[in-house]
Design an enzyme around this catalytic site. Sequence first.
Site, mmCIF file in Angstrom:
data_model
loop_
_atom_site.group_PDB
_atom_site.id
_atom_site.type_symbol
_atom_site.label_atom_id
_atom_site.label_comp_id
_atom_site.label_asym_id
_atom_site.label_seq_id
_atom_site.Cartn_x
_atom_site.Cartn_y
_atom_site.Cartn_z
ATOM 1 N N SER A 140 -8.693 -26.285 6.925
ATOM 2 C CA SER A 140 -7.522 -25.801 7.656
ATOM 3 C C SER A 140 -6.982 -26.909 8.536
ATOM 4 C CB SER A 140 -7.916 -24.602 8.528
ATOM 5 O OG SER A 140 -6.863 -24.232 9.395
ATOM 6 N N TYR A 153 -12.868 -19.989 14.747
ATOM 7 C CA TYR A 153 -12.402 -20.289 13.387
ATOM 8 C C TYR A 153 -12.273 -21.800 13.186
ATOM 9 C CZ TYR A 153 -9.377 -20.295 9.259
ATOM 10 O OH TYR A 153 -8.846 -20.519 8.009
#
Length: 252
Positions: A140, A153
């Site tokens: 990500s 996350y």
Amino acid sequence: MAGRFDGKAAIVTGATSGIGRTIAARLHDEGAAVVITGRDEQRGRDVVQRLGDRARFVAADLTSAEGADTVVDTATAVFGRLDVLVNNAAVDHTGGLIDTPMAEIRETFEVNVFAAIRMLQAAARAMTESGGGAIVNITSRLATIGVPTMAIYSASKGAMRSLTRAAAVELAPKHIRVNDVAPGMTKTPLYDAWLAAQADPAQTEDDVVGAIPLGRLAHPDDVAAAVAYLASDDARYVTGATMPIDGGYTAQ
């Protein structure tokens, strides 16, 4: 580029919707036999039905001790080999860092890191027996930037980015390449649900797009194209790399 994966077999985890589903379809369209996994069995079977021949769905808990081996064993038993693993399965997590319970942190890392490591280990063992392969981890943009409420996350994706580099070096003598693709904001059902929950969805989307140099959100096809390149022989001399698919966001 039809035919890049003719005669090859791939596993795509988390492939019943969104980016994973599009990746599985892209590899299949280019000739790969594909094993997909996901948490929703009905959606998994729907994806396989749409793909047709050379596709199988495996309902497996990737956080379990035997989940990764079950998926890899299916690929090698049905298709006779394993050439590509796309580690895409993940859960989202949003919450204030100092108030997040350890149970939520562990759950996030169980799926996003530990299950992915198990898949990498099982796939690498199978690839070693067949002479090599390619592993692509989906990370990500948040692996490299800080965003409030996304620390847990981000940490999980940062771990996968670090794993990519170390695994690339360790597995290179086995002719296994390991790279990762780092998407930015991507228009998926998850994004649509997040946007709908905002107080002013239109303004929020304007703000999101306005921060992206290329002036638009990523589409799952953009991510799938990058994965297909890194998994293919076109990238035979690329390993340990991170490919940002974020419209230039992290280049700023």
